[in-house]
Design an enzyme around this catalytic site. Structure first.
Site, short mmCIF file in Angstrom:
data_model
loop_
_atom_site.label_atom_id
_atom_site.label_comp_id
_atom_site.label_asym_id
_atom_site.label_seq_id
_atom_site.Cartn_x
_atom_site.Cartn_y
_atom_site.Cartn_z
N HIS A 276 39.27 43.08 57.84
CA HIS A 276 39.64 43.67 56.55
C HIS A 276 38.64 44.76 56.17
CE1 HIS A 276 40.03 43.67 52.04
NE2 HIS A 276 41.26 43.90 52.45
N HIS A 301 46.98 49.01 48.55
CA HIS A 301 47.80 47.97 49.16
C HIS A 301 49.30 48.21 48.99
CE1 HIS A 301 43.92 45.71 48.63
NE2 HIS A 301 44.20 45.47 49.89
N ARG A 375 36.32 31.79 28.30
CA ARG A 375 35.69 30.62 27.69
C ARG A 375 36.53 30.21 26.50
NH1 ARG A 375 34.44 26.16 26.67
NH2 ARG A 375 32.35 25.39 26.09
N CYS A 422 28.31 33.93 28.41
CA CYS A 422 28.31 32.58 27.87
C CYS A 422 26.88 32.02 27.90
CB CYS A 422 29.23 31.70 28.70
SG CYS A 422 29.29 29.97 28.16
N TYR A 559 25.24 25.01 21.38
CA TYR A 559 24.66 26.34 21.63
C TYR A 559 23.29 26.49 20.97
CZ TYR A 559 29.33 27.31 23.36
OH TYR A 559 30.50 27.27 24.06
#
Length: 707
Positions: A276, A301, A375, A422, A559
């Site tokens: 490839h 492609h 998320r 995140c 958090y």
């Protein structure tokens, strides 16, 4: 005449069949060279009872540990689940024309395998012997050359495949088979095994007849002998076997073969992986699934020659019963979630949380929307943009309600390129030190986009809130995503950041020039550059100015960072501040851990970012675990352009090219330095915390250099 190659031999046999059927007296004479010992002969490998298959052998050459002996030329074969095999030489596959499936003749329902190298001289004399070796695929008693001798006849192991082909052709030319019984049953005849008598004919003749019918199914030779009544009754035989998506999904690695789908077709691209142009790792992203989502990212492609090349690897079709059942929205709160890109690495399905493949992170400065890390804390809400309203509230009963159209028309559009990360990015590395609670993110819980919308500052000022407020104030956000009790996801940021013209906080309705995708907050979300992604609330329904932080669970009891000595018995979330700006971060996206890289020039790639708008000024890279260092080359959104001071909201991509010697074992390490000279810690253990957040130690990748 020269000896035929293994590829040419089937063509020779195929061309000779109609001449033999028509009684051409020169057909066999012209092919006497087939009996030379060198034709299509190869020794047996002797390993685990498997065949030594010629390098040009097609994918439908039967190989099984049940069978012993030398190589086989199988005139009737079909790739499929019954054989449990895979392509071996994709370049030659389409040229082996002697492949047919005589399913109507096989009571077991599969193809009939015609093994020419098992041809056996039952009756010597003019016209040659009768070829044997026709057995139903999947039959419990498939014959083996290792079976005991029977009826005093010798079963040879090394007979030339060309000579065996001549036996078949002589049998055809001598018409040594009984007349065709009409009508043929739909799927029936007796199970033909070597040595079993065929009803109504000489012993061994029925296998020859069945073999010819199998060949005719593909080659159309001899079709005139079985047209008419059989055409109305015979069950059509598919050209390729059918597979379910689950079966395709089992082929995800070179060891298990790499299968992909395109449309309704199934392809085995194992032999193309290393060829490839974009690298083997890109092909493997689609392993076991569909190509279309990946091809859509790269226009090359869609060119005809790419599809033509792909068809060389076809091994089957998707089963027509592949449509997934409709989800029951009444029972599953996640049933209405949107479809996702199959290339995402899923950490949880409900709620959906996923990251892009690490090897794609540094390929583009802007992360494609469909590969942007996702998320979600709750089900994705379905929002009607026509009836949507944003509520803006504050003390003293001050309130404002805005539609999407009003947001677009009343306020100037503002765009900002910003990275969101995140808090749990790279949590999996902390888990290796001690177990932590949370999703096992790798290095991909970070992405970058060009966001478009209105400034939060402009909306707050329009609602009557001033630029400055005495004391501690916060701007709280609530989303439309809610738990079963109706409590929405919520978060907050300091008021000063919300109204600062330099903070670029957005109420965004566009992402990379397109309407926000559902997974990323359609129709409106908050984007807080330089701050942990948890504060950029999606599906925004309410903005409130408050003297206190958001009361949401995700602001008050999640958090937050703690010392390594704090465990779940001693943790007190009220003692730690909510994460806002994130520390400096970097990671290696290429090569991947455990990779074998070629000797010569090695390219190491990655990303680097720091919270609070602090620019990444340097990335150091080591190939020996941190003993010696090199400085990587940085690149931004626009070559040669640096961000404004304090407003470096987007990551920097970095790259290093370095020579490596064959046989070396490399421990590649990277560390970033920001404009305040903050630098990443060297190990994970000192920053470990029970939630696995703020994981920003040196990133390490071990690779081997091949010889």
């Amino acid at each position: 005449m020269r000896d035929p190659s293994p590829v040419e031999l089937p063509h020779v046999i195929a061309a000779a069949i109609p001449r033999c059927l028509s009684g051409d007296p020169g057909a066999l004479g012209d092919l006497s060279w087939l009996e030379k010992p060198s034709v299509a002969a190869r020794p047996h490998s002797g390993e685990s009872g498997r065949y030594q298959v010629p390098s040009s052998c097609p994918d439908n050459a039967y190989r099984s540990s049940e069978l012993g002996g030398g190589p086989r030329l199988l005139a009737v074969a079909r790739p499929g689940r019954e054989t449990g095999q895979t392509p071996a030489a994709h370049r030659e596959r389409r040229r082996w024309v002697l492949a047919a499936a005589a399913a109507p003749l096989n009571p077991a329902g599969g193809p009939l395998w015609w093994d020419l190298s098992r041809a056996h001289a039952d009756q010597p004399g003019p016209g040659g012997g009768v070829a044997r070796g026709l057995v139903p695929s999947g039959h419990a008693h498939r014959p083996s050359l290792k079976e005991p001798e029977t009826s005093g006849r010798s079963r040879y192991r090394s007979r030339n495949a060309g000579a065996a082909a001549m036996q078949l052709l002589r049998a055809v030319a001598g018409h040594r088979f009984p007349p065709l019984p009409l009508p043929l049953p739909r799927r029936g005849c007796s199970r033909f095994l070597p040595g079993s008598p065929a009803a109504g004919g000489r012993r061994g003749a029925a296998p020859v007849l069945a073999a010819l019918l199998g060949l005719g199914a593909v080659l159309a030779y001899g079709e005139r002998r079985r047209r008419g009544a059989q055409a109305a009754q015979a069950t059509p035989v598919p050209r390729y076997p059918l597979y379910t998506r689950e079966e395709v999904g089992r082929h995800r690695s070179p060891r298990d073969r790499v299968w992909v789908t395109h449309g309704t077709e199934v392809f085995d691209v194992t032999d193309f992986v290393e060829l490839h142009p974009g690298g083997a790792d890109k092909v493997l992203l689609a392993a076991g699934g569909a190509l279309e989502p990946f091809w859509a990212l790269y226009a090359v492609h869609s060119q005809p020659h790419v599809l033509e090349l792909l068809r060389e690897y076809k091994v089957g079709e998707l089963s027509p019963e592949e449509a997934p059942p409709a989800p029951d929205a009444a029972q599953d709160p996640f049933a209405g979630d949107p479809p996702r890109h199959p290339g995402l690495r899923v950490n949880s399905q409900k709620p959906f949380n996923a990251e892009p493949p690490a090897e794609l992170l540094a390929e583009r400065f802007l992360t494609p929307n469909e590969l942007f890390f996702t998320r979600n804390h709750l089900p994705v809400p379905a929002v009607d943009p026509g009836s949507y309203r944003l509520r803006v509230e504050g003390p003293g009963g001050r309130a404002l309600s805005l539609s999407l159209a009003e947001l677009r028309s009343r306020f100037p559009k503002h765009e900002v390129t910003a990275t969101l990360q995140c808090a749990g990015n790279r949590r999996s590395e902390m888990s290796r030190v001690r177990p932590v609670k949370g999703l096992s993110w790798d290095i991909g819980a970070i992405s970058t986009a060009r966001w478009g919308g209105v400034r939060l500052r402009d909306v707050l000022l329009h609602a009557g809130f001033g630029e400055e407020r005495e004391g501690e104030w916060h701007v709280c956000f609530e989303g439309l995503d809610a738990d079963v009790g109706g409590a929405p996801y919520g978060a907050s940021i300091p008021y000063g950041r919300a109204v600062s013209p330099a903070a670029d906080v957005l109420l965004a309705y566009e992402m990379n020039g397109e309407e926000l995708p559902r997974d990323h907050g359609f129709p409106l979300r908050v984007v807080v550059p330089g701050v942990v992604g948890a504060r950029s609330v999606k599906w925004l329904q309410r903005v409130a100015v408050s003297p206190a932080e958001s009361p949401s669970h995700w602001q008050q009891n999640d958090y937050k960072g703690f010392s390594p000595c704090v465990d779940w018995d001693t943790v007190d979330y009220s003692t730690a501040p909510a994460i806002q700006e994130l520390p400096v971060q970097s990671a290696i996206t290429h090569p991947r851990p455990g990779a074998a890289v070629p000797a010569g020039e090695l390219t190491v790639k990655g990303y680097a970012w720091s919270g609070g708008g602090r620019e990444v000024v340097r990335v150091d890279v080591s190939l020996d675990g941190g003993r010696t260092w090199r400085v990587a080359r940085l690149s931004g959104e626009r070559p040669g352009e640096r961000p404004a001071p304090g407003r470096a909201w987007a990551w920097a991509l970095w790259e290093l090219e370095v020579p490596v010697a064959a046989g070396a074992e490399l421990e590649i390490v990277c560390k970033a330095v920001d404009g305040s000279y903050n630098v990443q810690p060297d190990t994970v253990a000192p920053i470990w915390n029970l939630r696995g957040v703020l994981s920003n130690a040196w990133h390490r990748v071990r690779v081997t250099v091949t010889r």
